[in-house]
Design a protein around this motif. Sequence first.
Motif, mmCIF file in Angstrom:
data_model
loop_
_atom_site.group_PDB
_atom_site.id
_atom_site.type_symbol
_atom_site.label_atom_id
_atom_site.label_comp_id
_atom_site.label_asym_id
_atom_site.label_seq_id
_atom_site.Cartn_x
_atom_site.Cartn_y
_atom_site.Cartn_z
ATOM 1 N N ARG A 29 -10.710 2.819 -8.281
ATOM 2 C CA ARG A 29 -9.359 3.139 -7.807
ATOM 3 C C ARG A 29 -8.871 4.460 -8.410
ATOM 4 N N ILE A 30 -9.096 4.659 -9.697
ATOM 5 C CA ILE A 30 -8.659 5.901 -10.338
ATOM 6 C C ILE A 30 -9.426 7.092 -9.761
ATOM 7 N N PHE A 31 -10.715 6.921 -9.505
ATOM 8 C CA PHE A 31 -11.499 8.004 -8.897
ATOM 9 C C PHE A 31 -10.947 8.358 -7.518
ATOM 10 N N GLN A 32 -10.592 7.334 -6.739
ATOM 11 C CA GLN A 32 -10.025 7.586 -5.412
ATOM 12 C C GLN A 32 -8.719 8.353 -5.504
ATOM 13 N N LEU A 33 -7.877 7.968 -6.442
ATOM 14 C CA LEU A 33 -6.596 8.652 -6.595
ATOM 15 C C LEU A 33 -6.786 10.091 -7.060
ATOM 16 N N ALA A 34 -7.742 10.287 -7.971
ATOM 17 C CA ALA A 34 -7.973 11.633 -8.494
ATOM 18 C C ALA A 34 -8.599 12.553 -7.454
ATOM 19 N N SER A 35 -9.465 11.989 -6.606
ATOM 20 C CA SER A 35 -10.197 12.800 -5.626
ATOM 21 C C SER A 35 -9.514 12.841 -4.262
ATOM 22 N N GLY A 36 -8.550 11.937 -4.046
ATOM 23 C CA GLY A 36 -7.896 11.865 -2.749
ATOM 24 C C GLY A 36 -8.717 11.178 -1.685
ATOM 25 N N SER A 37 -9.766 10.464 -2.083
ATOM 26 C CA SER A 37 -10.637 9.787 -1.121
ATOM 27 C C SER A 37 -10.233 8.332 -0.977
ATOM 28 N N GLY A 38 -10.718 7.697 0.095
ATOM 29 C CA GLY A 38 -10.480 6.274 0.293
ATOM 30 C C GLY A 38 -9.070 5.922 0.687
ATOM 31 N N TYR A 39 -8.341 6.876 1.241
ATOM 32 C CA TYR A 39 -6.943 6.623 1.624
ATOM 33 C C TYR A 39 -6.885 5.700 2.841
ATOM 34 N N THR A 40 -6.098 4.621 2.730
ATOM 35 C CA THR A 40 -5.877 3.711 3.849
ATOM 36 C C THR A 40 -4.407 3.331 3.890
ATOM 37 N N VAL A 41 -4.015 2.670 4.958
ATOM 38 C CA VAL A 41 -2.634 2.197 5.064
ATOM 39 C C VAL A 41 -2.354 1.179 3.962
ATOM 40 N N GLU A 42 -3.368 0.337 3.641
ATOM 41 C CA GLU A 42 -3.177 -0.710 2.643
ATOM 42 C C GLU A 42 -2.951 -0.154 1.242
ATOM 43 N N ASN A 43 -3.641 0.947 0.885
ATOM 44 C CA ASN A 43 -3.477 1.483 -0.472
ATOM 45 C C ASN A 43 -2.594 2.732 -0.518
ATOM 46 N N GLN A 44 -1.861 2.992 0.550
ATOM 47 C CA GLN A 44 -0.983 4.164 0.621
ATOM 48 C C GLN A 44 0.004 4.184 -0.536
ATOM 49 N N ARG A 45 0.476 2.991 -0.936
ATOM 50 C CA ARG A 45 1.483 2.912 -1.989
ATOM 51 C C ARG A 45 0.966 3.494 -3.304
ATOM 52 N N PHE A 46 -0.327 3.355 -3.573
ATOM 53 C CA PHE A 46 -0.900 3.899 -4.802
ATOM 54 C C PHE A 46 -0.928 5.419 -4.783
ATOM 55 N N PHE A 47 -1.210 6.009 -3.629
ATOM 56 C CA PHE A 47 -1.229 7.467 -3.507
ATOM 57 C C PHE A 47 0.188 8.032 -3.553
ATOM 58 N N ASN A 48 1.147 7.282 -3.022
ATOM 59 C CA ASN A 48 2.534 7.743 -3.031
ATOM 60 C C ASN A 48 3.132 7.738 -4.434
ATOM 61 N N ASP A 49 2.727 6.769 -5.244
ATOM 62 C CA ASP A 49 3.265 6.633 -6.600
ATOM 63 C C ASP A 49 2.156 6.125 -7.515
ATOM 64 N N PRO A 50 1.281 7.018 -7.996
ATOM 65 C CA PRO A 50 0.090 6.579 -8.731
ATOM 66 C C PRO A 50 0.330 6.191 -10.186
ATOM 67 N N ILE A 51 1.450 6.592 -10.766
ATOM 68 C CA ILE A 51 1.633 6.409 -12.209
ATOM 69 C C ILE A 51 1.538 4.942 -12.637
ATOM 70 N N PRO A 52 2.263 3.995 -12.004
ATOM 71 C CA PRO A 52 2.176 2.624 -12.493
ATOM 72 C C PRO A 52 0.784 2.016 -12.385
ATOM 73 N N VAL A 53 0.057 2.301 -11.305
ATOM 74 C CA VAL A 53 -1.259 1.691 -11.149
ATOM 75 C C VAL A 53 -2.261 2.308 -12.123
ATOM 76 N N VAL A 54 -2.157 3.620 -12.381
ATOM 77 C CA VAL A 54 -3.061 4.258 -13.343
ATOM 78 C C VAL A 54 -2.804 3.721 -14.748
ATOM 79 N N LEU A 55 -1.537 3.591 -15.129
ATOM 80 C CA LEU A 55 -1.212 3.012 -16.434
ATOM 81 C C LEU A 55 -1.737 1.582 -16.542
ATOM 82 N N HIS A 56 -1.577 0.806 -15.474
ATOM 83 C CA HIS A 56 -2.005 -0.589 -15.498
ATOM 84 C C HIS A 56 -3.523 -0.693 -15.632
#
Length: 212
Positions: A29-56
Amino acid sequence: MNFTTKKDNWIIGSLLFLSFVPSIAGMVRIFQLASGSGYTVENQRFFNDPIPVVLHIGAVFFYSIFGAFQFAPAFRNKHPYWHRIFGRFLVFFGILSAISGLWLTLAYPRVLTDGDWLFGIRIVVGVWMLFCIGLGFYFAIRKEFRKHSHWMIRGYAIGLGAGTQVFTHLPWFVIVGGEPSGIPRDLLMGAGWLINLLFAEWVIRKKPEMLL
């Protein structure tokens, strides 16, 4: 590192095994957020606001992996200094895991597969984890080490919930197929935390030799 007993190896190995799948999934998940890959409607919320999920993910990774060594009796007794030092860091990561988990629950929009119960379950287990770790740290300060151990076991059991949820979902994947949603998903997710809590209480009440 040389573990001193077979019991140590069994405890550490079992806890690391339970942590393995969630840790790998978190790193992906962190690799996807860092690289911008694997974007879907289901995980859009993580790309919009990555800080809480990265900390978790980061907090859970350190808490689950390094926390496994805290529960090996012979290793803990042989290296009390490292147990205390790592314990302080793990209290921080455990609290961060619980707070970031609550943050995820409250801040992110609910996904379609989540039922009405899962929100409440996540709030309860997050608050309970905070309470357990806080009380465990309190008893460590008071040098009431048996009580300290009991409450830290309870808090760690919550922290490993994602590992057990992999196995509670397996029968659904095999028998039904696809991703569960609604009440079935709520129950399967809740079962992961419940199994861990029950096992923690079994260890505390029926297997005191595992704590020595």
